[in-house]
Structure formats: C-alpha cells, structure tokens
Scaffold this motif. Structure first.
Motif, PDB file in Angstrom:
ATOM      1  N   TYR A 179     -20.897 -30.713   7.366  1.00  0.00           N
ATOM      2  CA  TYR A 179     -19.468 -30.664   7.059  1.00  0.00           C
ATOM      3  C   TYR A 179     -18.787 -29.468   7.708  1.00  0.00           C
ATOM      4  O   TYR A 179     -19.425 -28.484   8.053  1.00  0.00           O
ATOM      5  CB  TYR A 179     -19.282 -30.618   5.540  1.00  0.00           C
ATOM      6  CG  TYR A 179     -19.294 -32.010   4.941  1.00  0.00           C
ATOM      7  CD1 TYR A 179     -20.458 -32.781   4.944  1.00  0.00           C
ATOM      8  CD2 TYR A 179     -18.130 -32.569   4.416  1.00  0.00           C
ATOM      9  CE1 TYR A 179     -20.463 -34.062   4.433  1.00  0.00           C
ATOM     10  CE2 TYR A 179     -18.132 -33.852   3.891  1.00  0.00           C
ATOM     11  CZ  TYR A 179     -19.294 -34.597   3.905  1.00  0.00           C
ATOM     12  OH  TYR A 179     -19.290 -35.866   3.406  1.00  0.00           O
ATOM     13  N   THR A 180     -17.468 -29.576   7.822  1.00  0.00           N
ATOM     14  CA  THR A 180     -16.685 -28.487   8.412  1.00  0.00           C
ATOM     15  C   THR A 180     -16.816 -27.204   7.595  1.00  0.00           C
ATOM     16  O   THR A 180     -16.705 -26.111   8.134  1.00  0.00           O
ATOM     17  CB  THR A 180     -15.195 -28.869   8.474  1.00  0.00           C
ATOM     18  OG1 THR A 180     -14.825 -29.386   7.174  1.00  0.00           O
ATOM     19  CG2 THR A 180     -14.934 -29.922   9.534  1.00  0.00           C
ATOM     20  N   THR A 181     -17.053 -27.346   6.303  1.00  0.00           N
ATOM     21  CA  THR A 181     -17.418 -26.203   5.473  1.00  0.00           C
ATOM     22  C   THR A 181     -18.004 -26.776   4.183  1.00  0.00           C
ATOM     23  O   THR A 181     -18.118 -27.993   4.033  1.00  0.00           O
ATOM     24  CB  THR A 181     -16.225 -25.254   5.191  1.00  0.00           C
ATOM     25  OG1 THR A 181     -16.737 -24.010   4.667  1.00  0.00           O
ATOM     26  CG2 THR A 181     -15.239 -25.847   4.192  1.00  0.00           C
ATOM     27  N   ASP A 182     -18.378 -25.910   3.249  1.00  0.00           N
ATOM     28  CA  ASP A 182     -18.990 -26.378   2.009  1.00  0.00           C
ATOM     29  C   ASP A 182     -17.958 -27.136   1.163  1.00  0.00           C
ATOM     30  O   ASP A 182     -16.966 -26.558   0.735  1.00  0.00           O
ATOM     31  CB  ASP A 182     -19.514 -25.165   1.237  1.00  0.00           C
ATOM     32  CG  ASP A 182     -20.306 -25.567   0.004  1.00  0.00           C
ATOM     33  OD1 ASP A 182     -20.133 -26.709  -0.472  1.00  0.00           O
ATOM     34  OD2 ASP A 182     -21.077 -24.732  -0.473  1.00  0.00           O
ATOM     35  N   SER A 208     -25.071 -22.326   5.688  1.00  0.00           N
ATOM     36  CA  SER A 208     -24.954 -23.766   5.437  1.00  0.00           C
ATOM     37  C   SER A 208     -26.359 -24.341   5.488  1.00  0.00           C
ATOM     38  O   SER A 208     -26.927 -24.502   6.555  1.00  0.00           O
ATOM     39  CB  SER A 208     -24.095 -24.441   6.494  1.00  0.00           C
ATOM     40  OG  SER A 208     -22.934 -23.688   6.674  1.00  0.00           O
ATOM     41  N   LYS A 209     -26.919 -24.602   4.332  1.00  0.00           N
ATOM     42  CA  LYS A 209     -28.367 -24.857   4.294  1.00  0.00           C
ATOM     43  C   LYS A 209     -28.739 -26.330   4.424  1.00  0.00           C
ATOM     44  O   LYS A 209     -29.505 -26.852   3.645  1.00  0.00           O
ATOM     45  CB  LYS A 209     -28.935 -24.312   2.977  1.00  0.00           C
ATOM     46  CG  LYS A 209     -28.851 -22.804   2.897  1.00  0.00           C
ATOM     47  CD  LYS A 209     -29.526 -22.276   1.657  1.00  0.00           C
ATOM     48  CE  LYS A 209     -29.140 -20.830   1.397  1.00  0.00           C
ATOM     49  NZ  LYS A 209     -27.703 -20.656   1.099  1.00  0.00           N
ATOM     50  N   VAL A 210     -28.210 -27.005   5.418  1.00  0.00           N
ATOM     51  CA  VAL A 210     -28.563 -28.413   5.564  1.00  0.00           C
ATOM     52  C   VAL A 210     -29.946 -28.572   6.200  1.00  0.00           C
ATOM     53  O   VAL A 210     -30.724 -29.432   5.835  1.00  0.00           O
ATOM     54  CB  VAL A 210     -27.503 -29.174   6.387  1.00  0.00           C
ATOM     55  CG1 VAL A 210     -27.813 -30.657   6.400  1.00  0.00           C
ATOM     56  CG2 VAL A 210     -26.121 -28.939   5.810  1.00  0.00           C
ATOM     57  N   LEU A 211     -30.244 -27.732   7.171  1.00  0.00           N
ATOM     58  CA  LEU A 211     -31.514 -27.822   7.894  1.00  0.00           C
ATOM     59  C   LEU A 211     -32.189 -26.455   7.943  1.00  0.00           C
ATOM     60  O   LEU A 211     -31.507 -25.433   7.967  1.00  0.00           O
ATOM     61  CB  LEU A 211     -31.267 -28.248   9.341  1.00  0.00           C
ATOM     62  CG  LEU A 211     -30.795 -29.668   9.610  1.00  0.00           C
ATOM     63  CD1 LEU A 211     -30.429 -29.804  11.078  1.00  0.00           C
ATOM     64  CD2 LEU A 211     -31.892 -30.648   9.260  1.00  0.00           C
ATOM     65  N   GLN A 212     -33.519 -26.458   8.019  1.00  0.00           N
ATOM     66  CA  GLN A 212     -34.202 -25.181   8.254  1.00  0.00           C
ATOM     67  C   GLN A 212     -33.796 -24.701   9.651  1.00  0.00           C
ATOM     68  O   GLN A 212     -33.840 -25.463  10.622  1.00  0.00           O
ATOM     69  CB  GLN A 212     -35.725 -25.368   8.182  1.00  0.00           C
ATOM     70  CG  GLN A 212     -36.441 -24.029   8.050  1.00  0.00           C
ATOM     71  CD  GLN A 212     -37.945 -24.087   8.328  1.00  0.00           C
ATOM     72  OE1 GLN A 212     -38.414 -24.838   9.160  1.00  0.00           O
ATOM     73  NE2 GLN A 212     -38.693 -23.256   7.630  1.00  0.00           N
ATOM     74  N   PHE A 257     -19.704 -19.319   5.577  1.00  0.00           N
ATOM     75  CA  PHE A 257     -19.489 -18.071   4.830  1.00  0.00           C
ATOM     76  C   PHE A 257     -20.776 -17.641   4.185  1.00  0.00           C
ATOM     77  O   PHE A 257     -21.717 -18.416   4.043  1.00  0.00           O
ATOM     78  CB  PHE A 257     -18.381 -18.247   3.782  1.00  0.00           C
ATOM     79  CG  PHE A 257     -18.611 -19.394   2.841  1.00  0.00           C
ATOM     80  CD1 PHE A 257     -19.400 -19.236   1.713  1.00  0.00           C
ATOM     81  CD2 PHE A 257     -18.027 -20.633   3.082  1.00  0.00           C
ATOM     82  CE1 PHE A 257     -19.618 -20.292   0.850  1.00  0.00           C
ATOM     83  CE2 PHE A 257     -18.233 -21.699   2.219  1.00  0.00           C
ATOM     84  CZ  PHE A 257     -19.031 -21.526   1.102  1.00  0.00           C
ATOM     85  N   ASN A 258     -20.803 -16.386   3.832  1.00  0.00           N
ATOM     86  CA  ASN A 258     -21.999 -15.836   3.212  1.00  0.00           C
ATOM     87  C   ASN A 258     -21.595 -14.893   2.087  1.00  0.00           C
ATOM     88  O   ASN A 258     -20.886 -13.923   2.312  1.00  0.00           O
ATOM     89  CB  ASN A 258     -22.799 -15.077   4.276  1.00  0.00           C
ATOM     90  CG  ASN A 258     -24.225 -14.893   3.833  1.00  0.00           C
ATOM     91  OD1 ASN A 258     -24.513 -14.917   2.630  1.00  0.00           O
ATOM     92  ND2 ASN A 258     -25.109 -14.702   4.775  1.00  0.00           N
ATOM     93  N   LYS A 341     -18.673 -12.525   3.825  1.00  0.00           N
ATOM     94  CA  LYS A 341     -18.348 -12.717   5.235  1.00  0.00           C
ATOM     95  C   LYS A 341     -17.880 -14.153   5.446  1.00  0.00           C
ATOM     96  O   LYS A 341     -18.488 -15.086   4.936  1.00  0.00           O
ATOM     97  CB  LYS A 341     -19.592 -12.451   6.085  1.00  0.00           C
ATOM     98  CG  LYS A 341     -19.340 -12.578   7.567  1.00  0.00           C
ATOM     99  CD  LYS A 341     -20.490 -12.024   8.376  1.00  0.00           C
ATOM    100  CE  LYS A 341     -21.696 -12.934   8.343  1.00  0.00           C
ATOM    101  NZ  LYS A 341     -22.739 -12.489   9.291  1.00  0.00           N
ATOM    102  N   ILE A 342     -16.794 -14.309   6.160  1.00  0.00           N
ATOM    103  CA  ILE A 342     -16.279 -15.648   6.502  1.00  0.00           C
ATOM    104  C   ILE A 342     -16.234 -15.749   8.021  1.00  0.00           C
ATOM    105  O   ILE A 342     -15.754 -14.818   8.678  1.00  0.00           O
ATOM    106  CB  ILE A 342     -14.853 -15.864   5.941  1.00  0.00           C
ATOM    107  CG1 ILE A 342     -14.825 -15.633   4.427  1.00  0.00           C
ATOM    108  CG2 ILE A 342     -14.348 -17.263   6.294  1.00  0.00           C
ATOM    109  CD1 ILE A 342     -13.437 -15.774   3.810  1.00  0.00           C
TER     110      ILE A 342
END
Ligand code: ASP
Ligand code: MG
Length: 407
Positions: A179-182, A208-212, A257-258, A341-342
């Motif tokens: 996705y473009t963001t969460d 963005s934790k979709v994939l390792q 973001f984090n 952070k963004i």
C-alpha cells in the motif's frame, strides 16, 4: 506453461482448514498448466510458541539448538499440506530445507542462503508433482540445521524462484498487496499495482513489514519477479519489479514511517578533525546502529552534532554520549525519545523537482515542526514529534495525490 513459486505465510496456513484452502489454490495453478513449487511458513503463532518455550529454559538459548527447535514449525505445515494434496488425488512431495539442500552459512538464527541444489525439485516437477518446501530453514556445510531470521520463509521462496529461474514468485499473505502507506493510519491508502525493488527496500526498511527485507534484496539481485497477493481475497496484488523507462512515474509511490526513533545531540564539541569519529565510534562499538547524522556549521571553534538511533538503544546511547562528552570537553548532551520519522519514497523523485519544498510546506500548513531532514536519491525523510505522526502522514498522503480516488 509457467514455473511458479508460491509462498504462504503463517496466517494463510493457520488452521487445517486454511491448509486445505492452500491445497485447492495449488491445484488450481496446476490445472492451469503450471509447474508449482510452494514454500510455507509455520502455522500462525507456532514459531512464537516455540521461541517462548526456549526462553523458559534460557534467556539466551543455544543458537544451534534454537534453530533445531524453531525449524520444526514449518515441518508440520509441509506434511499437512502434502497430505491435503494427496487426499485430493494430486501427487506431491514435501521437503525440509536440508532435504532439498538449501545450503546456508553457519550464522544460526540469521543464516544466509548460499546455494540451492534444485535437481531434486526439478525431477519431481518432471514427474508432475507439486513440490512443497519448508520455509525459513536450511543447513550449513556441516549439516547443522539453520534458520534464516524471522519472516525468513519469504527469502526461501525467492531463493527457490531464483534457483529454478521461475517465471514468478508469488507471496501469499494476509494483505492484498503493498500500500501507499499503512491503511491503519490512512484509511484511504491505495494498493500499488507496481513498485520497484529499490522503493520496496526503502518502504520495508522504514517499517512496512509486508516482506522480509532480505527477500527483496535477493529478488532484486537475481531479478526475480515478485508479487505480493492475498490468500483470502482475489486480486492482482502488487508486482515488485525493475523500473521501466517508459513507465509514467508518479513522483511519490509511498509514505513510510517509523515510530521507534530517538535522537541525541552533543552541543559545543571542539570543531576539529576526528570528532565525528570519536562520537560515533563508541556508539558503533556498542553495536548501536545510527541512522540520520547531522553536524552543524562550526562557530567559535565548536559545533553541534545530532544523530538518531532506534528507541530501544536510546538509554545506552545516551550513557555513552555523556561519557564521550566529558572526554571531548563538550558543553552538553541532550536527547529526545519521543520523535518519529516520516519518509516520502519514489523513484519518480529523480525527475521531479521541488518535492522537498512541497513536503515541507504541507507539514508547515499543519503546524508541524520539522526537527531533522535527510535525503537520498529516492527518499526524503523528516523527523517530527511523535504526536504529529498520524497528522503528518495523512497530510502528505493527500498532498501527493496518493489517496484512493473517490467516485
Ligand atoms: N515461521 C517463521 C516466523 O514466524 C518464518 C516465517 O514465517 O517466514 O518468523
Ligand atoms: Mg511472514
């Protein structure tokens, strides 16, 4: 006819019924005429359960035995899936990582794949079998079982696809794409049709934790066509691929973001050679990773130096910095562990000017103060106060035209 590697994550194989659904999907791919190899995760919650048992015995379980333990989750899934396929009249063979010679280095709990002997898989495919491989595991040159780090089944699938020169590697998960963001922060976030490896790496490393992450690096390196799809909902998912010259590129592909950030500043350090090394050397020696780094222009022979670390490392970094400060005769150390952070991410940034100022204006319009800025070729990151995370991400998402079109 194509050769397809599919991967199903823990939630997609979370119950016997779901494993049977996966079997049906594999059969559909087979019926469409494809050769199918599948990598699977442990049933959801299983790896955590195993890790917790290990931790009841030791705060730092022996790494070799840890790998022997946590690799068992995947073995359950491959066997059940094999049974489900055979029950439906399809020939299948399940294998652990070591049985198909997924050779790794010896770094237990975070091993890297060095080589895969694909001959066994090929000969099964030639016999019309569906080949099922346990994700997340391999063996080292001494035959010890190794695991690839949490989320490692993604990497198994990509490595299999690379070794077999598969036409596509399809990662089935519980979201229907990248996705473009969460979407939990921006309900109007949109699924991307395509994203480049580079952008995906930035998005993934920013949380963005979709994939390792390693699987994306691997896919980029070996040019494996990677697709993320939902195992619960039909749809094309998101294709992760190379940048195409003729692609009409939006300036920004996504916003990452984090939340787990902290910053530290040392004020009034002598402005002379070796100071940056002095400050960051001792932080690095303590195995603390530094992200952004800013040094001010010097005045009166002194300068200020700011950097960010993961929030978990804040206390140790602060202690080290206080010590360095005394040694260097600096004025003061200050820190803040309530920052986030963004980042805007997009390969289109290369050809669009003015993105940074557009970003800063959008944030200013919301009254959000920017505390730090850093840029790279395809990314602009800002550090802001934690309380502005949602507001900032939403403002930028709409400013850069990423919101879902409403009709
Ligand atoms: N089962 C492992 C984990 O939970 C590997 C994976 O699912 O990718 O991390
Ligand atoms: Mg996973």
């Amino acid at each position: 006819m194509a050769l397809i590697v599919q991967k199903y994550g823990g939630t997609s194989v979370g119950s016997v019924e779901k494993i049977e659904n996966v079997a049906e999907r594999l059969i559909a791919a087979k019926k469409a005429g494809h050769d199918v190899v599948v990598a699977v995760s442990a049933m959801s919650g299983e790896t955590n359960r195993l890790v917790e048992m290990a931790q009841q015995i030791s705060a730092k379980p022996d790494p070799r035995e840890y790998d022997v333990l946590v690799s068992t989750g995947e073995q359950v899934t491959i066997a059940l899936l094999g049974m489900a396929l055979k029950e439906r009249g399809y020939d299948a063979r399940s294998y652990t990582g070591s049985q198909v010679h997924i050779l790794t280095d010896s770094s237990h709990t975070k091993a890297r794949i060095l080589d895969i002997d694909e001959s066994k898989i090929r000969s099964d495919l030639d016999k019309g079998r569906i080949v099922i491989v346990a994700g997340f595991q391999g063996k080292d040159e001494h035959g010890n079982i190794t695991t690839l780090g949490r989320g490692g089944s993604d990497t198994t699938a990509v490595a299999l696809a690379a070794a077999l020169k598969a036409d596509e590697c399809q990662i089935y998960t519980d979201v229907d794409g990248v996705y473009t963001t969460d979407p939990r922060v921006v309900p109007d976030a949109r699924r991307l049709e395509k994203i480049t490896f580079e952008e995906m790496l930035e998005m993934a490393s920013l949380g963005s934790k979709v994939l390792q992450i390693r699987s994306v690096e691997f896919a980029g390196k070996y040019n494996v066509k990677l697709r993320v799809l939902s195992s619960f909902k039909e749809g094309p998912g998101t294709l992760i691929t190379y940048e195409e010259d003729n692609m009409e590129q939006a300036a920004i592909s996504g916003i990452a973001f984090n939340r787990d950030e902290a910053k530290l500043t040392i004020l009034g350090v002598p402005d002379q050679p070796g100071v940056a090394h002095n400050i960051l050397g001792s932080i690095g020696d303590a195995n603390i990773e530094v992200d952004m780094i800013i040094q001010n222009v010097g005045a009166d022979g002194t300068t200020d130096f700011t950097f960010t670390v993961h929030r978990n490392d804040y206390d140790s970094a602060l202690a080290i910095l206080n010590k360095t400060s005394k040694e260097l005769g600096a004025r003061e150390v200050i820190g803040d562990n309530t920052i986030v952070k963004i980042s805007l991410v997009g390969v289109g940034m290369r050809s669009h000017a003015g993105i940074a100022s557009q970003m800063f204006k959008a944030l200013a319009d919301e009254g959000i103060n920017i505390r730090m800025i850093s840029t790279s070729e395809i990314k602009i990151s800002v550090v802001v106060d934690e309380k502005y995370l949602e507001l900032g991400v939403r403002a930028l998402h709409s400013e850069f035209g990423l919101d879902e079109a409403k009709d």
